[in-house]
Design an enzyme around this catalytic site. Structure first.
Site, PDB file in Angstrom:
ATOM      1  N   CYS A 290      -4.411  -1.764  -1.671  1.00  0.00           N
ATOM      2  CA  CYS A 290      -4.649  -0.343  -1.874  1.00  0.00           C
ATOM      3  C   CYS A 290      -5.632  -0.219  -3.036  1.00  0.00           C
ATOM      4  O   CYS A 290      -5.405  -0.812  -4.104  1.00  0.00           O
ATOM      5  CB  CYS A 290      -3.316   0.323  -2.223  1.00  0.00           C
ATOM      6  SG  CYS A 290      -3.462   2.026  -2.762  1.00  0.00           S
TER       7      CYS A 290
ATOM      8  N   ASP B 244       0.881  -1.167   0.000  1.00  0.00           N
ATOM      9  CA  ASP B 244       0.000   0.000   0.000  1.00  0.00           C
ATOM     10  C   ASP B 244       0.919   1.216   0.000  1.00  0.00           C
ATOM     11  O   ASP B 244       2.139   1.095   0.153  1.00  0.00           O
ATOM     12  CB  ASP B 244      -0.881  -0.010   1.262  1.00  0.00           C
ATOM     13  CG  ASP B 244      -1.813   1.199   1.338  1.00  0.00           C
ATOM     14  OD1 ASP B 244      -2.389   1.597   0.307  1.00  0.00           O
ATOM     15  OD2 ASP B 244      -1.956   1.778   2.444  1.00  0.00           O
ATOM     16  N   SER B 245       0.321   2.405  -0.122  1.00  0.00           N
ATOM     17  CA  SER B 245       1.120   3.623  -0.020  1.00  0.00           C
ATOM     18  C   SER B 245       1.631   3.822   1.415  1.00  0.00           C
ATOM     19  O   SER B 245       2.652   4.464   1.617  1.00  0.00           O
ATOM     20  CB  SER B 245       0.265   4.824  -0.415  1.00  0.00           C
ATOM     21  OG  SER B 245      -0.874   4.885   0.418  1.00  0.00           O
TER      22      SER B 245
ATOM     23  N   GLU C  19      -3.089   8.822   7.983  1.00  0.00           N
ATOM     24  CA  GLU C  19      -1.642   8.521   7.986  1.00  0.00           C
ATOM     25  C   GLU C  19      -0.924   9.354   9.047  1.00  0.00           C
ATOM     26  O   GLU C  19       0.034   8.922   9.669  1.00  0.00           O
ATOM     27  CB  GLU C  19      -1.085   8.796   6.586  1.00  0.00           C
ATOM     28  CG  GLU C  19       0.257   8.212   6.303  1.00  0.00           C
ATOM     29  CD  GLU C  19       0.279   6.687   6.130  1.00  0.00           C
ATOM     30  OE1 GLU C  19       1.292   6.095   6.503  1.00  0.00           O
ATOM     31  OE2 GLU C  19      -0.712   6.097   5.643  1.00  0.00           O
TER      32      GLU C  19
ATOM     33  N   HIS D 268      -7.220   2.723   3.967  1.00  0.00           N
ATOM     34  CA  HIS D 268      -6.979   3.503   5.187  1.00  0.00           C
ATOM     35  C   HIS D 268      -8.283   3.668   6.004  1.00  0.00           C
ATOM     36  O   HIS D 268      -8.228   3.877   7.214  1.00  0.00           O
ATOM     37  CB  HIS D 268      -6.470   4.908   4.849  1.00  0.00           C
ATOM     38  CG  HIS D 268      -5.007   4.970   4.522  1.00  0.00           C
ATOM     39  ND1 HIS D 268      -4.475   4.444   3.369  1.00  0.00           N
ATOM     40  CD2 HIS D 268      -3.955   5.519   5.194  1.00  0.00           C
ATOM     41  CE1 HIS D 268      -3.160   4.668   3.348  1.00  0.00           C
ATOM     42  NE2 HIS D 268      -2.826   5.322   4.446  1.00  0.00           N
TER      43      HIS D 268
ATOM     44  N   CYS E 116     -11.048   2.679   0.289  1.00  0.00           N
ATOM     45  CA  CYS E 116      -9.644   3.031   0.516  1.00  0.00           C
ATOM     46  C   CYS E 116      -9.260   2.241   1.753  1.00  0.00           C
ATOM     47  O   CYS E 116     -10.014   2.237   2.746  1.00  0.00           O
ATOM     48  CB  CYS E 116      -9.492   4.531   0.769  1.00  0.00           C
ATOM     49  SG  CYS E 116      -7.842   4.998   1.355  1.00  0.00           S
TER      50      CYS E 116
END
Ligand code: DGL
Length: 273
Positions: free
Chosen positions: A77, A13-14, A158, A192, A190
């Protein structure tokens, strides 16, 4: 030599979002060893072009495959799944299974007979790729839906801003948008967003059914590994966590999900590596 089924599963993932998927995989398949890559140097993915994200995704996949000898790749992601799943799947066809987070989510949504009106929240790149819209329209043409970009959320999470007054204000602003009115189900598109699922649920006071990809992706992976006879038969090596840039938020989040034994390692990706 390690047997193919004892090799690790590569997940990327990022940043910390994919840890929600990795944790679900760890719960469902405790014998598996995971190699997680958070591309923190390039975060957020959600406002970058598809071409750039596809390039990062290819570099990460090469690292996981060539250096870490992974037996399967999970693109944990949505943004990278929207931008890079097809090229990666085609490139590695017959070599290793590549799993994205969008298809299992679509399956879960279309299998639910009760949804009357669906909302989808995701990054700008995921929404503008049109992948969710195209797949839903094709698989369930009668289901009304709207897909809305919520670009602040991934960076906010994040940075560790969840469960506080700032995250509640940001969420209120997004979720009260006219596009999302009248929905009875919401896709958290997403990886996240499961970290703020509780707050989203509080906003809706339990009246909107929330879908996130963690469990469904873990189940999809388990089914594919079983079919390919790649399920680990005994406990494998310890999980490993790589980042392209060290961030404290990442280390803290990793420890929340994987309590013991978290050792963050830095790995700089090289173009054409
Ligand atoms: N976690 C990612 C997703 O599922 C991307 C967040 C970002 O880097 O913008 O879309």
């Amino acid at each position: 030599m390690t047997l193919p089924h004892q090799q690790p599963i590569g997940i990327f993932d990022s940043g910390i979002g994919g840890l929600t998927v990795a944790a679900a995989i760890n719960r469902l398949l405790p014998l598996e060893s995971l190699v997680y890559f958070g591309d923190t140097a390039h975060l957020p993915y959600g406002d970058k072009s598809k071409e750039l994200i596809a390039d990062f995704s290819l570099q990460i996949t090469r690292f996981l495959l060539e250096q870490k000898k992974c037996k399967a790749i999970v693109i944990a992601c949505n943004t990278a799944s929207a931008a890079a799943y097809e090229p990666l799947r085609d490139q590695y066809k017959g070599v290793i299974p590549v799993i994205n987070v969008i298809d299992p989510m679509i399956e879960a949504v279309i299998a639910d007979p009760e949804i009357q009106r669906l909302g989808i929240i995701a990054t700008k790149t995921t929404v503008s790729s049109g992948v969710y819209q195209e797949k839903l329209t094709r698989r369930k043409p009668d289901l009304p839906f709207s897909a809305m970009a919520t670009p602040l959320l991934a960076s906010m999470i994040e940075e560790g801003f969840y469960d506080n007054s700032i995250s509640q204000e940001v969420l209120k602003t997004y979720l009260s948008d006219p596009q999302l009115q009248g929905i009875d189900a919401l896709v958290l598109a997403c990886t996240h967003y499961p970290l703020i699922k509780k707050e989203i649920d509080q906003y809706y006071q339990g009246t909107v059914k929330l879908f996130d990809s963690a469990e469904v992706v873990a189940q999809k992976l388990a089914a594919i590994l079983a079919k390919e006879q790649l399920l680990a038969q005994e406990a494998s090596a310890a999980n490993a966590f790589y980042v392209s840039d060290y961030t404290q938020a990442f280390e803290e989040a990793t420890r929340i999900f994987f309590k013991s034994g978290v050792k963050l390692q830095k790995m700089t990706l090289q173009k054409g590596q």
